[in-house]
Design a protein around this motif. Sequence first.
Motif, PDB file in Angstrom:
ATOM      1  N   ASN A  51     -14.632 -16.064  15.836  1.00 16.91           N
ATOM      2  CA  ASN A  51     -13.275 -16.448  16.267  1.00 16.91           C
ATOM      3  C   ASN A  51     -12.201 -15.690  15.496  1.00 16.91           C
ATOM      4  O   ASN A  51     -11.188 -16.268  15.071  1.00 16.91           O
ATOM      5  N   THR A  52     -12.415 -14.402  15.343  1.00 10.61           N
ATOM      6  CA  THR A  52     -11.530 -13.599  14.511  1.00 10.61           C
ATOM      7  C   THR A  52     -11.177 -12.289  15.205  1.00 10.61           C
ATOM      8  O   THR A  52     -12.042 -11.646  15.820  1.00 10.61           O
ATOM      9  N   VAL A  53      -9.903 -11.915  15.091  1.00 11.33           N
ATOM     10  CA  VAL A  53      -9.446 -10.616  15.568  1.00 11.33           C
ATOM     11  C   VAL A  53      -8.963  -9.829  14.363  1.00 11.33           C
ATOM     12  O   VAL A  53      -8.452 -10.402  13.390  1.00 11.33           O
ATOM     13  N   TYR A  54      -9.150  -8.516  14.434  1.00  9.34           N
ATOM     14  CA  TYR A  54      -8.852  -7.646  13.301  1.00  9.34           C
ATOM     15  C   TYR A  54      -7.868  -6.551  13.709  1.00  9.34           C
ATOM     16  O   TYR A  54      -7.811  -6.153  14.878  1.00  9.34           O
ATOM     17  N   LEU A  55      -7.148  -6.066  12.719  1.00  9.46           N
ATOM     18  CA  LEU A  55      -6.311  -4.886  12.914  1.00  9.46           C
ATOM     19  C   LEU A  55      -6.530  -3.979  11.713  1.00  9.46           C
ATOM     20  O   LEU A  55      -6.118  -4.302  10.608  1.00  9.46           O
ATOM     21  N   GLN A  56      -7.216  -2.872  11.952  1.00 10.67           N
ATOM     22  CA  GLN A  56      -7.432  -1.883  10.902  1.00 10.67           C
ATOM     23  C   GLN A  56      -6.325  -0.857  10.986  1.00 10.67           C
ATOM     24  O   GLN A  56      -6.126  -0.243  12.043  1.00 10.67           O
ATOM     25  N   MET A  57      -5.612  -0.682   9.893  1.00 15.83           N
ATOM     26  CA  MET A  57      -4.462   0.214   9.868  1.00 15.83           C
ATOM     27  C   MET A  57      -4.722   1.348   8.881  1.00 15.83           C
ATOM     28  O   MET A  57      -4.904   1.092   7.685  1.00 15.83           O
ATOM     29  N   ASN A  58      -4.766   2.549   9.381  1.00 16.92           N
ATOM     30  CA  ASN A  58      -4.982   3.732   8.559  1.00 16.92           C
ATOM     31  C   ASN A  58      -3.758   4.638   8.601  1.00 16.92           C
ATOM     32  O   ASN A  58      -2.906   4.493   9.475  1.00 16.92           O
ATOM     33  N   SER A  59      -3.702   5.562   7.667  1.00 12.51           N
ATOM     34  CA  SER A  59      -2.590   6.528   7.604  1.00 12.51           C
ATOM     35  C   SER A  59      -1.243   5.819   7.712  1.00 12.51           C
ATOM     36  O   SER A  59      -0.367   6.213   8.489  1.00 12.51           O
TER      37      SER A  59
ATOM     38  N   SER B  76      -4.592   2.588   3.644  1.00 13.42           N
ATOM     39  CA  SER B  76      -5.141   1.738   4.705  1.00 13.42           C
ATOM     40  C   SER B  76      -5.081   0.261   4.317  1.00 13.42           C
ATOM     41  O   SER B  76      -5.141  -0.072   3.124  1.00 13.42           O
ATOM     42  N   LEU B  77      -4.978  -0.565   5.327  1.00 10.07           N
ATOM     43  CA  LEU B  77      -5.073  -2.015   5.157  1.00 10.07           C
ATOM     44  C   LEU B  77      -5.785  -2.578   6.369  1.00 10.07           C
ATOM     45  O   LEU B  77      -5.641  -2.053   7.481  1.00 10.07           O
ATOM     46  N   GLY B  78      -6.524  -3.652   6.158  1.00  7.73           N
ATOM     47  CA  GLY B  78      -7.152  -4.349   7.267  1.00  7.73           C
ATOM     48  C   GLY B  78      -6.649  -5.770   7.339  1.00  7.73           C
ATOM     49  O   GLY B  78      -6.670  -6.489   6.341  1.00  7.73           O
ATOM     50  N   LEU B  79      -6.165  -6.165   8.495  1.00  4.49           N
ATOM     51  CA  LEU B  79      -5.695  -7.532   8.705  1.00  4.49           C
ATOM     52  C   LEU B  79      -6.739  -8.312   9.500  1.00  4.49           C
ATOM     53  O   LEU B  79      -7.432  -7.748  10.345  1.00  4.49           O
TER      54      LEU B  79
ATOM     55  N   VAL C  45       0.856  -1.185   0.000  1.00  2.00           N
ATOM     56  CA  VAL C  45       0.000   0.000   0.000  1.00  2.00           C
ATOM     57  C   VAL C  45       0.892   1.233   0.000  1.00  2.00           C
ATOM     58  O   VAL C  45       2.024   1.195   0.505  1.00  2.00           O
ATOM     59  N   GLN C  46       0.394   2.319  -0.558  1.00  2.00           N
ATOM     60  CA  GLN C  46       1.154   3.565  -0.540  1.00  2.00           C
ATOM     61  C   GLN C  46       1.019   4.248   0.816  1.00  2.00           C
ATOM     62  O   GLN C  46       0.019   4.053   1.532  1.00  2.00           O
ATOM     63  N   ALA C  47       2.006   5.048   1.149  1.00  2.00           N
ATOM     64  CA  ALA C  47       1.952   5.821   2.384  1.00  2.00           C
ATOM     65  C   ALA C  47       0.666   6.645   2.420  1.00  2.00           C
ATOM     66  O   ALA C  47       0.255   7.228   1.410  1.00  2.00           O
ATOM     67  N   GLY C  48       0.043   6.653   3.593  1.00  2.00           N
ATOM     68  CA  GLY C  48      -1.225   7.344   3.747  1.00  2.00           C
ATOM     69  C   GLY C  48      -2.439   6.468   3.507  1.00  2.00           C
ATOM     70  O   GLY C  48      -3.566   6.859   3.818  1.00  2.00           O
TER      71      GLY C  48
END
Length: 124
Positions: free
Chosen positions: A77-85, A17-20, A12-15
């Motif tokens: 049974n799932t955990v998430y990590l939302q990553m922005n910016s 978002s990705l969701g794991l 992903v480009q800087a700035g």
Amino acid sequence: QVQLVESGGGLVQAGGSLGLSCAASGLTFSTSAMGWFRQASGKEREFVGAISWNGGTTQYLDSVKGRFTISRDNAKNTVYLQMNSLKPEDTAVYSCAAQNSPFTTRDPKYYDYWGQGTQVTVSS
């Protein structure tokens, strides 16, 4: 046999978002605190975030506060990590981990199970 399987990494480009996601099996997920860790090339593993058994408590690495959000769905049974910016310095292999305890900790030695990890690359 406990399995933790991460998904959602990528480039992903800087700035951006990705969701794991991290799907867990073989453990009592609803009573397990979960954590996300990352390891950049040539560096030590680093705590990113953790969430208690019911989602009521979360902890974050200072440098990701306000940008990353950890959440969980006990029915799935799932955990998430939302990553922005996202920033180039967020580039790393991200792994989820589970505890045989309902309470959060930043210390990796208290985590009992680990996933294989998923690569996140942030380009500048």
